[in-house]
Design a protein around this motif. Structure first.
Motif, PDB file in Angstrom:
ATOM      1  N   CYS A 105      28.762  51.821  44.704  1.00 15.87           N
ATOM      2  CA  CYS A 105      29.626  50.696  44.311  1.00 15.87           C
ATOM      3  C   CYS A 105      30.972  51.339  44.020  1.00 15.87           C
ATOM      4  CB  CYS A 105      29.081  49.993  43.071  1.00 15.87           C
ATOM      5  SG  CYS A 105      28.812  51.111  41.686  1.00 15.87           S
ATOM      6  N   GLN A 106      31.962  50.543  43.659  1.00 16.37           N
ATOM      7  CA  GLN A 106      33.233  51.194  43.350  1.00 16.37           C
ATOM      8  C   GLN A 106      33.032  52.119  42.161  1.00 16.37           C
ATOM      9  OE1 GLN A 106      36.879  49.214  44.084  1.00 16.37           O
ATOM     10  NE2 GLN A 106      37.821  49.999  42.247  1.00 16.37           N
ATOM     11  N   ASP A 107      33.562  53.343  42.254  1.00 16.77           N
ATOM     12  CA  ASP A 107      33.410  54.343  41.195  1.00 16.77           C
ATOM     13  C   ASP A 107      31.924  54.499  40.855  1.00 16.77           C
ATOM     14  OD1 ASP A 107      36.219  54.636  41.058  1.00 16.77           O
ATOM     15  OD2 ASP A 107      36.341  52.881  39.766  1.00 16.77           O
ATOM     16  N   THR A 108      31.150  54.860  41.851  1.00 19.49           N
ATOM     17  CA  THR A 108      29.689  54.880  41.748  1.00 19.49           C
ATOM     18  C   THR A 108      29.177  55.555  40.475  1.00 19.49           C
ATOM     19  OG1 THR A 108      29.546  54.961  44.152  1.00 19.49           O
ATOM     20  CG2 THR A 108      27.574  55.598  42.927  1.00 19.49           C
ATOM     21  N   LEU A 109      29.607  56.790  40.270  1.00 17.75           N
ATOM     22  CA  LEU A 109      29.003  57.562  39.183  1.00 17.75           C
ATOM     23  C   LEU A 109      29.399  57.017  37.807  1.00 17.75           C
ATOM     24  CD1 LEU A 109      27.113  59.807  38.553  1.00 17.75           C
ATOM     25  CD2 LEU A 109      28.963  61.452  38.831  1.00 17.75           C
ATOM     26  N   GLU A 110      30.682  56.645  37.640  1.00 23.36           N
ATOM     27  CA  GLU A 110      31.111  56.073  36.354  1.00 23.36           C
ATOM     28  C   GLU A 110      30.313  54.803  36.076  1.00 23.36           C
ATOM     29  OE1 GLU A 110      33.018  57.176  38.877  1.00 23.36           O
ATOM     30  OE2 GLU A 110      35.133  56.915  38.357  1.00 23.36           O
ATOM     31  N   LYS A 140      30.886  61.347  45.868  1.00 29.32           N
ATOM     32  CA  LYS A 140      30.578  60.458  44.733  1.00 29.32           C
ATOM     33  C   LYS A 140      30.677  61.240  43.425  1.00 29.32           C
ATOM     34  CE  LYS A 140      27.297  57.492  47.210  1.00 29.32           C
ATOM     35  NZ  LYS A 140      25.855  57.277  47.478  1.00 29.32           N
ATOM     36  N   ILE A 197      33.093  46.630  46.906  1.00 26.89           N
ATOM     37  CA  ILE A 197      31.629  46.585  47.015  1.00 26.89           C
ATOM     38  C   ILE A 197      31.139  48.036  47.132  1.00 26.89           C
ATOM     39  CG2 ILE A 197      29.697  45.689  48.401  1.00 26.89           C
ATOM     40  CD1 ILE A 197      31.821  43.644  49.554  1.00 26.89           C
ATOM     41  N   ARG A 198      31.971  48.869  47.721  1.00 27.86           N
ATOM     42  CA  ARG A 198      31.618  50.266  47.959  1.00 27.86           C
ATOM     43  C   ARG A 198      32.612  51.210  47.283  1.00 27.86           C
ATOM     44  NH1 ARG A 198      26.969  51.318  50.676  1.00 27.86           N
ATOM     45  NH2 ARG A 198      26.156  49.426  51.623  1.00 27.86           N
TER      46      ARG A 198
END
Ligand SMILES: [Zn+2]
Lengths: 263, 261
Positions: free
Chosen positions: A196-201, A229, B220-221
């Motif tokens: 997702c946006q800013d996956t890890l945060e 990521k 979304i990504r």
């Protein structure tokens, strides 16, 4: 750059729906090193579809033997007779310290008593269990080979029933991560399918950071997206390092090093 | 210069508005893009499905406001719902293009084979702009009217001089690439599904690096993870430059000064 990634989700072999460029252990070791990965947990691809995992696992183990950064993972199908002997041989002869299962492709539920028997055996030997939640994006599967992902609640229940078993859920979606980890001290997830946006945060706001493992799902996926990521996350360096390698190291702390004498 | 051709505006669909003021929303988007080293974004509009005429105007006004808040780094497309009357759609498209938007975005309100797209594509051709169209090969979970790459090929055949970007390379797969291979007026963006290894190289091999564009599908990504598909693919530096910005700059008609940055 975050140094020394431990990649808990790597495979070697062939998959009928993809054309992997990486075909050998040497090529895999070289590729992962170039991506900054110091250690990878590697399972064979073929046992997903091939009846007896031993056939391709034996080839995998001998091909990995020359590469100290590539740690072999044994695929077990607990529905098959002889899995105990197969595990025993992998441990003794090939010094394998990690086991993977494919409940969906091998068509068993995680509340099957045979899974409990395997879980008890792994606990007894201090070996973590890697559960492959899915191999593909279900939306893109071949129409004649639609295999749903493993239900996250069943993984959580298994972990609850075996609190001493270390469970690593591979290729879980972000929406499954909280279900997998909530209320369980013995479940980890890898990053490969979570985005997702800013996956890890974002993920760190949803589950404890110490349950997140670096996994690239190479060679099914490009390695770099998972690396980025972590390296590009706007988050404390301490947490980046935990995800890159610290958490996997903690998880494996009770696992004998690859070259040590075991049993 | 890295240009992301496929970015959704962070919006609150229930409120039918951007997450904050245009300036705040733009700053938020660009801060995330900056962390990944992405220089410019192309915003696609559409906060909710099947918007009516008023909704379409609202969405496009929001895109225009975003673009105007950072004209140096944000570009936008006019979003249209082809179920609405052609007279409205064409007037709205002219309004948006005259105001500075760079093309059209279509999602899945109408399938690409539908004749209701034809007047829009005629206008896209006349005005020399481009269409970015959603596409996906889905075994399960397909939306009503959702286009797959064969539908995009059908559209490209009907409008051979219209520039069409097919979204979601890794969701269209090899079959999708082959569907559009023969249509020189179709590009593909790198977003979609998971970063299946080899897909960027496959698209470059079949289409040429001139027809592949970096697109993230943010928010979304993850900008950085999406960029990793292109950075992690085995490409020449010239191919990578075209995919990451050169091809998009041409479609967006960015001037030479911007290109050299
Ligand atoms: Zn999109």
């Amino acid at each position: 750059m975050t140094p020394g990634f431990i990649d808990v989700n790597v495979s070697l072999g062939t998959w009928p729906f993809m054309d992997f460029r990486i075909q050998t252990a040497a090529a895999l070791a070289k590729h992962l090193a170039a991506e900054g990965i110091a250690q990878a947990w590697v399972s064979a691809v073929e046992p997903i579809l091939f009846t007896d995992p031993d056939v391709h696992d034996e080839q995998l183990f001998s091909s990995l033997a020359r590469f100290p950064s590539l740690f072999p993972v044994k695929t077990i199908n607990p529905l098959l007779g002889g899995w105990r002997a197969s595990l025993e041989r992998a441990l003794k002869v090939h010094r394998v310290r990690r086991v993977k299962i494919h409940p969906n492709y091998h068509q068993f539920a995680l509340n099957d008593p045979r899974v409990d028997a395997m879980a008890e055996e792994l606990v007894r030997r201090g070996i973590p269990l890697l559960i492959q939640m899915r191999v593909e994006d279900e939306r893109n599967q071949h129409p004649l080979m639609q295999v749903p992902g493993v239900p996250a609640e069943t993984v959580s229940d298994l972990a609850a029933n075996h609190p001493a078993l270390k469970v690593v859920a591979l290729c879980a979606y972000r929406g499954e991560a909280a279900t997998l980890v909530a209320g369980r001290r013995n479940v980890w997830v890898d990053l490969s399918f979570i985005e997702c946006q800013d996956t890890l945060e974002t993920l760190c706001g949803e589950i404890p950071a110490d349950r997140i493992l670096f996994g690239s799902n190479t060679p099914f996926l490009y390695t770099r997206p998972a690396v980025m990521k972590v390296t590009h996350a706007g988050i404390a360096a301490r947490i980046r390092t935990s995800v890159a390698c610290g958490n996997a190291r903690t998880l494996g702390s009770r696992i004998a090093p690859k070259m040590d004498e075991i049993l | 210069m890295i240009i992301d051709i496929h970015v959704h505006p962070p919006a609150v669909p229930a409120k039918r508005s951007l997450i904050g003021t245009p300036g705040e929303t733009a700053a938020r988007m660009l801060a995330a893009a900056d962390r990944a080293g992405i220089n410019a974004l192309c915003i696609l509009g559409r906060f909710w499905p099947y918007p009516d005429e008023e909704g379409i105007r609202q969405i496009n006004d929001a895109t225009l406001a975003l673009v105007r808040s950072r004209p140096d780094r944000l570009y936008g497309l006019c979003f249209l719902n082809p179920t609405l009357p052609a007279r409205f759609l064409l007037a709205e498209l002219d309004r948006c293009l005259d105001a500075g938007l760079r093309g059209v975005k279509l999602e899945y309100e109408v399938n690409a084979r539908d004749a209701r797209l034809d007047p829009i594509l005629k206008k896209v051709t006349e005005r020399g702009v481009f269409l970015l169209h959603h596409a996906w090969y889905k075994t399960v979970g397909k939306c009503a009217h959702e286009s797959d790459p064969s539908d995009i090929a059908h559209l490209a055949e009907r409008h051979p001089r219209a520039q069409i970007v097919m979204a979601h390379l890794t969701a269209c797969g090899m079959r999708g690439v082959l569907d559009i291979q023969g249509f020189e007026n179709v590009w593909v963006d790198t977003s979609g599904s998971q970063p299946f290894s080899g897909m960027v190289e496959y698209a470059v091999n079949k289409l040429g690096s001139d027809r592949v564009l970096f697109g993230s599908d943010a928010p979304i990504r993850d900008f950085a993870a999406q960029l990793g598909r292109v950075q992690g693919a085995q490409l020449t530096e010239a191919q990578r430059r075209r995919i990451l910005g050169g091809n998009a700059a041409r479609l967006l008609k960015l001037d030479a000064g911007r290109l050299s940055q």
